[in-house]
Design a protein around this motif. Structure first.
Motif, PDB file in Angstrom:
ATOM      1  N   LEU A  78       0.833  -1.204   0.000  1.00  0.00           N
ATOM      2  CA  LEU A  78       0.000   0.000   0.000  1.00  0.00           C
ATOM      3  C   LEU A  78       0.868   1.253   0.000  1.00  0.00           C
ATOM      4  CD1 LEU A  78      -2.803  -0.976   2.555  1.00  0.00           C
ATOM      5  CD2 LEU A  78      -3.093  -0.597   0.105  1.00  0.00           C
ATOM      6  N   GLY A  79       1.915   1.248   0.826  1.00  0.00           N
ATOM      7  CA  GLY A  79       2.810   2.398   0.869  1.00  0.00           C
ATOM      8  C   GLY A  79       3.671   2.513  -0.373  1.00  0.00           C
ATOM      9  N   VAL A  80       4.230   1.384  -0.801  1.00  0.00           N
ATOM     10  CA  VAL A  80       5.067   1.388  -1.994  1.00  0.00           C
ATOM     11  C   VAL A  80       4.249   1.814  -3.216  1.00  0.00           C
ATOM     12  CG1 VAL A  80       6.418  -0.057  -3.560  1.00  0.00           C
ATOM     13  CG2 VAL A  80       6.628  -0.370  -1.085  1.00  0.00           C
ATOM     14  N   GLY A  81       2.977   1.420  -3.247  1.00  0.00           N
ATOM     15  CA  GLY A  81       2.106   1.785  -4.366  1.00  0.00           C
ATOM     16  C   GLY A  81       1.932   3.287  -4.491  1.00  0.00           C
ATOM     17  N   ILE A  82       1.833   3.991  -3.365  1.00  0.00           N
ATOM     18  CA  ILE A  82       1.708   5.453  -3.408  1.00  0.00           C
ATOM     19  C   ILE A  82       2.972   6.077  -3.984  1.00  0.00           C
ATOM     20  CG2 ILE A  82       1.471   7.538  -1.994  1.00  0.00           C
ATOM     21  CD1 ILE A  82      -0.218   5.855  -0.055  1.00  0.00           C
ATOM     22  N   ALA A  83       4.130   5.615  -3.518  1.00  0.00           N
ATOM     23  CA  ALA A  83       5.400   6.153  -4.023  1.00  0.00           C
ATOM     24  C   ALA A  83       5.589   5.852  -5.498  1.00  0.00           C
ATOM     25  CB  ALA A  83       6.560   5.586  -3.214  1.00  0.00           C
ATOM     26  N   GLU A  84       5.115   4.691  -5.924  1.00  0.00           N
ATOM     27  CA  GLU A  84       5.282   4.309  -7.326  1.00  0.00           C
ATOM     28  C   GLU A  84       4.310   5.064  -8.217  1.00  0.00           C
ATOM     29  OE1 GLU A  84       5.208   0.280 -10.116  1.00  0.00           O
ATOM     30  OE2 GLU A  84       4.871   0.138  -7.952  1.00  0.00           O
ATOM     31  N   ARG A  85       3.031   5.122  -7.835  1.00  0.00           N
ATOM     32  CA  ARG A  85       2.011   5.743  -8.686  1.00  0.00           C
ATOM     33  C   ARG A  85       2.180   7.259  -8.752  1.00  0.00           C
ATOM     34  NH1 ARG A  85      -0.350   1.421 -11.456  1.00  0.00           N
ATOM     35  NH2 ARG A  85      -0.297  -0.336 -10.016  1.00  0.00           N
ATOM     36  N   SER A  86       2.758   7.855  -7.720  1.00  0.00           N
ATOM     37  CA  SER A  86       2.985   9.304  -7.752  1.00  0.00           C
ATOM     38  C   SER A  86       4.111   9.673  -8.715  1.00  0.00           C
ATOM     39  CB  SER A  86       3.319   9.822  -6.354  1.00  0.00           C
ATOM     40  OG  SER A  86       4.600   9.365  -5.943  1.00  0.00           O
ATOM     41  N   GLY A  87       4.956   8.707  -9.037  1.00  0.00           N
ATOM     42  CA  GLY A  87       6.088   8.954  -9.928  1.00  0.00           C
ATOM     43  C   GLY A  87       7.397   9.142  -9.201  1.00  0.00           C
ATOM     44  N   LEU A  88       7.371   9.062  -7.852  1.00  0.00           N
ATOM     45  CA  LEU A  88       8.588   9.298  -7.071  1.00  0.00           C
ATOM     46  C   LEU A  88       9.673   8.284  -7.407  1.00  0.00           C
ATOM     47  CD1 LEU A  88      10.255  10.547  -4.770  1.00  0.00           C
ATOM     48  CD2 LEU A  88       9.010   9.078  -3.176  1.00  0.00           C
ATOM     49  N   LEU A  89       9.345   7.015  -7.418  1.00  0.00           N
ATOM     50  CA  LEU A  89      10.367   5.993  -7.620  1.00  0.00           C
ATOM     51  C   LEU A  89      10.942   6.053  -9.037  1.00  0.00           C
ATOM     52  CD1 LEU A  89       8.769   2.980  -5.693  1.00  0.00           C
ATOM     53  CD2 LEU A  89      10.435   4.660  -4.892  1.00  0.00           C
ATOM     54  N   ALA A  90      10.076   6.280 -10.023  1.00  0.00           N
ATOM     55  CA  ALA A  90      10.562   6.394 -11.402  1.00  0.00           C
ATOM     56  C   ALA A  90      11.469   7.613 -11.555  1.00  0.00           C
ATOM     57  CB  ALA A  90       9.377   6.490 -12.368  1.00  0.00           C
ATOM     58  N   ALA A  91      11.093   8.720 -10.922  1.00  0.00           N
ATOM     59  CA  ALA A  91      11.925   9.926 -10.990  1.00  0.00           C
ATOM     60  C   ALA A  91      13.273   9.691 -10.330  1.00  0.00           C
ATOM     61  CB  ALA A  91      11.200  11.093 -10.319  1.00  0.00           C
ATOM     62  N   LEU A  92      13.270   8.954  -9.216  1.00  0.00           N
ATOM     63  CA  LEU A  92      14.526   8.647  -8.525  1.00  0.00           C
ATOM     64  C   LEU A  92      15.450   7.830  -9.417  1.00  0.00           C
ATOM     65  CD1 LEU A  92      16.195   8.742  -5.925  1.00  0.00           C
ATOM     66  CD2 LEU A  92      14.983   6.693  -5.166  1.00  0.00           C
ATOM     67  N   LEU A  93      14.912   6.832 -10.098  1.00  0.00           N
ATOM     68  CA  LEU A  93      15.733   6.011 -10.990  1.00  0.00           C
ATOM     69  C   LEU A  93      16.278   6.835 -12.148  1.00  0.00           C
ATOM     70  CD1 LEU A  93      13.730   2.647 -11.226  1.00  0.00           C
ATOM     71  CD2 LEU A  93      15.767   3.136  -9.877  1.00  0.00           C
ATOM     72  N   ARG A  94      15.414   7.656 -12.755  1.00  0.00           N
ATOM     73  CA  ARG A  94      15.866   8.499 -13.869  1.00  0.00           C
ATOM     74  C   ARG A  94      16.968   9.447 -13.414  1.00  0.00           C
ATOM     75  NH1 ARG A  94      10.913  11.606 -15.595  1.00  0.00           N
ATOM     76  NH2 ARG A  94      12.394  12.692 -16.939  1.00  0.00           N
ATOM     77  N   SER A  95      16.792  10.017 -12.227  1.00  0.00           N
ATOM     78  CA  SER A  95      17.788  10.955 -11.714  1.00  0.00           C
ATOM     79  C   SER A  95      19.132  10.270 -11.488  1.00  0.00           C
ATOM     80  CB  SER A  95      17.282  11.568 -10.402  1.00  0.00           C
ATOM     81  OG  SER A  95      18.249  12.424  -9.844  1.00  0.00           O
ATOM     82  N   MET A  96      19.096   9.065 -10.927  1.00  0.00           N
ATOM     83  CA  MET A  96      20.342   8.332 -10.660  1.00  0.00           C
ATOM     84  C   MET A  96      21.080   8.011 -11.947  1.00  0.00           C
ATOM     85  SD  MET A  96      19.139   5.679  -7.675  1.00  0.00           S
ATOM     86  CE  MET A  96      20.735   4.841  -7.695  1.00  0.00           C
ATOM     87  N   VAL A  97      20.354   7.517 -12.938  1.00  0.00           N
ATOM     88  CA  VAL A  97      20.999   7.046 -14.172  1.00  0.00           C
ATOM     89  C   VAL A  97      21.417   8.194 -15.071  1.00  0.00           C
ATOM     90  CG1 VAL A  97      20.639   5.721 -16.281  1.00  0.00           C
ATOM     91  CG2 VAL A  97      19.809   4.825 -14.090  1.00  0.00           C
ATOM     92  N   LEU A  98      20.509   9.155 -15.291  1.00  0.00           N
ATOM     93  CA  LEU A  98      20.794  10.225 -16.246  1.00  0.00           C
ATOM     94  C   LEU A  98      21.807  11.230 -15.718  1.00  0.00           C
ATOM     95  CD1 LEU A  98      17.208  10.886 -17.673  1.00  0.00           C
ATOM     96  CD2 LEU A  98      19.042   9.489 -18.635  1.00  0.00           C
ATOM     97  N   ASN A  99      21.944  11.320 -14.393  1.00  0.00           N
ATOM     98  CA  ASN A  99      22.910  12.260 -13.822  1.00  0.00           C
ATOM     99  C   ASN A  99      24.255  11.619 -13.484  1.00  0.00           C
ATOM    100  OD1 ASN A  99      21.196  14.534 -13.883  1.00  0.00           O
ATOM    101  ND2 ASN A  99      20.178  13.889 -11.987  1.00  0.00           N
ATOM    102  N   ALA A 100      24.374  10.338 -13.737  1.00  0.00           N
ATOM    103  CA  ALA A 100      25.638   9.656 -13.464  1.00  0.00           C
ATOM    104  C   ALA A 100      26.688  10.065 -14.487  1.00  0.00           C
ATOM    105  CB  ALA A 100      25.432   8.141 -13.502  1.00  0.00           C
TER     106      ALA A 100
END
Length: 530
Positions: free
Chosen positions: A108-130
């Motif tokens: 339930l908690g992970v679903g909120i973070a995922e559906r809001s876009g937080l987790l996807a944004a975190l991954l994009r930030s890590m990879v694209l800014n490396a």
């Protein structure tokens, strides 16, 4: 070198043998029914065989100290007592099954973070800014971290990694392979306690209670070892990518790209906009603030979430309620990010995100119903205890009770995983046998579970039975026309081999050389009480 040279013919022979092996794995895997059907059949088999074994008086002597001369016999589920027990306990077996509630609450908690876009944004930030020099290890590391939210790594990170490598003039399939290795072969490793931890812990606890009815296994019981494993997998994955996979792939042929891949490359390489960056910072600050508040309740000796009887962290409400904190530390930062970026504005959006995460768990709930019946049937009939005692006696007879037993155990788990890709399905079947068996010869359930997680992870990337394998194959085919299952598996095989050796070596070093606990309050050895 000519096409008919001995080297070429030898390489073709090797590829032919490897292809036949992969075909055999796929054939064996396809022979297995759906995991739900498999558990239903296992439950029925336990019913039938319990009646047969009870008729022939199958039994063992209780191995626990102080129980000498006590016999453990098989209980028949097809007897009057057995039928009454099944009718009375069918629903409690399901609703009281530990992995069910804890996984759903965490999701339930992970679903909120995922559906809001937080987790996807975190991954994009890590990879694209490396930086270009660090991008490989960051991709693998991000893949491991993405396991906190099930399919996110497969759907977001793997295509993104391929695009990132291509933009740097590197082979996109090398990026895909690096991300796939982190997401799937490093499946059980993570810096955070995620949904897989309570899932496995529930099965382990039920299996341990076949020997010790009061034994408790929490989601945090492998956390220390999995943190160390995260850095190991990231380092090994980067080395394999740059030293083995990328040189083998050679120079990328742009003509092999299809139109969809070209379009995706243009869209996926867009960095976070100012609103997304603001949301990510706010979500990060919220996450750190929550951790600080949590630390106040645990770190000081007067911490309210310490064990009220002993004052220790071990056995505290903090550890027993760790799933609650997984929910909170994902849900609140997820909503903060969503509110700032506009993806979540009110309670309805939050409820919708939780509802969507639950809707994706329909198959899991069905599987748990039948898995719970199988585990409960296996325990009530005493089959689990009898198999464990006989197995332990066999290991003692061949003098295989030392740490070497774990190498065979990890190998077995890795092999079974080739044909039964579901972590929950495989552990639900094997835990009731191997957890009590290894407890009898002196090893704690937490140690057994940590070893299982290695075997269950490293072969995910080389089995077509893995549920996301088709998605990865489709993404890879965008960059190499007519790419087949065998080609993809041959790319991923070096990761499986290196991860198996390196991760198993870390397990032995961690557990048996350095004598470190695998998690919070986790024991390495088990001594049966009288």
């Amino acid at each position: 070198m000519s096409a008919g040279s001995p080297k070429t013919e030898n390489d073709n022979a090797k590829r032919g043998a490897f292809t036949r092996f992969l075909d055999g794995v796929e054939w064996l895997g396809n022979l297995l029914p759906h995991p739900v059907t498999l558990f239903a059949l296992f439950a029925l088999a336990v019913m039938v065989f319990s009646a047969v074994a009870a008729y022939f008086g199958v039994s063992v002597e209780d191995p626990r100290p102080g129980q000498e001369g006590v016999t453990i016999a098989v209980n028949s589920l097809l007897s009057g007592d057995g039928l009454r027990w099944m009718v009375a306990n069918l629903v409690p077996n399901f609703t009281g099954f530990p992995p069910l509630g804890v996984v759903l609450v965490a999701l339930l908690g992970v679903g909120i973070a995922e559906r809001s876009g937080l987790l996807a944004a975190l991954l994009r930030s890590m990879v694209l800014n490396a930086s270009p020099r660090m991008v490989t290890i960051v991709v693998v590391f991000a893949g491991v971290i993405s396991n906190t939210a099930s399919e996110l790594g497969y759907v977001v990170l793997v295509p993104l990694a391929a695009v990132t490598f291509h933009s740097l003039g590197r082979h996109p399939l090398a990026g895909l392979a690096a991300a796939f290795a982190g997401v799937s072969a490093g499946y059980s490793a993570n810096l955070f306690i995620g949904t897989v931890d309570p899932l496995l812990a529930g099965f382990t606890q039920e299996a341990a209670r076949l020997i010790d009815p009061d034994y408790v296994v929490g989601p945090e019981m492998n956390h220390f070892f999995m943190i160390a494993s995260t850095f190991l997998i990231a380092a090994l994955g980067a080395i394999v990518t740059e030293k083995v996979v990328e040189p083998k792939l050679g120079k990328f042929n742009e003509a092999d790209m299809d139109a969809e891949a070209i379009a995706d490359n243009h869209v996926s390489m867009e960095k976070l906009n100012s609103v997304e960056r603001k949301g990510l910072i706010a979500g990060g600050v919220t996450f750190v603030s929550l951790l600080a508040l949590l630390a106040i309740t645990v770190v000081p000796e007067w911490g309210v979430l310490r064990n009220p009887a002993t004052g220790e962290v071990f056995g505290s409400p903090f550890l027993s309620g760790i799933v609650v904190f997984i929910f909170i530390t994902f849900a609140i930062p997820g909503f903060v990010y969503g509110y700032i970026t506009g993806s979540m504005r009110n309670d309805r959006d939050v409820i919708q995100a939780m509802a969507k995460s639950m809707s994706s768990m329909g198959l899991y709930i069905v599987l748990v119903f039948f898995a719970a019946q199988f585990v409960a049937f296996f325990g009530w009939t005493n089959f689990g205890t009898i198999f464990a005692v006989n197995g332990a006696n066999f290991l003692e007879a061949i003098n295989l009770t030392g740490p070497g037993v774990f190498l065979l155990f990890i190998l077995m788990c890795a092999f079974v995983n080739l044909m039964l890709g579901s972590a929950s399905a495989q552990w639900a079947i094997t835990a009731p046998i191997f957890v009590p068996m290894l407890m009898i010869i002196g090893y704690a359930p937490e140690t057994v579970q940590a070893a299982y997680r290695i075997g269950d992870s490293v072969t995910n990337i080389i089995t077509p039975m893995m549920s996301y394998f088709g998605i990865i194959l489709a993404v890879a085919a965008r960059y190499q026309k007519n790419l087949g299952i065998g080609t993809l598996i041959s790319i991923m095989l070096p990761y499986s081999m290196v991860f198996f050796v390196g991760w198993t070596a870390l397990f032995y070093l961690w557990v048996f050389v350095l004598d470190l606990p695998v998690g919070w309050g986790a024991a390495t050895y088990y001594q049966m009480a009288g």
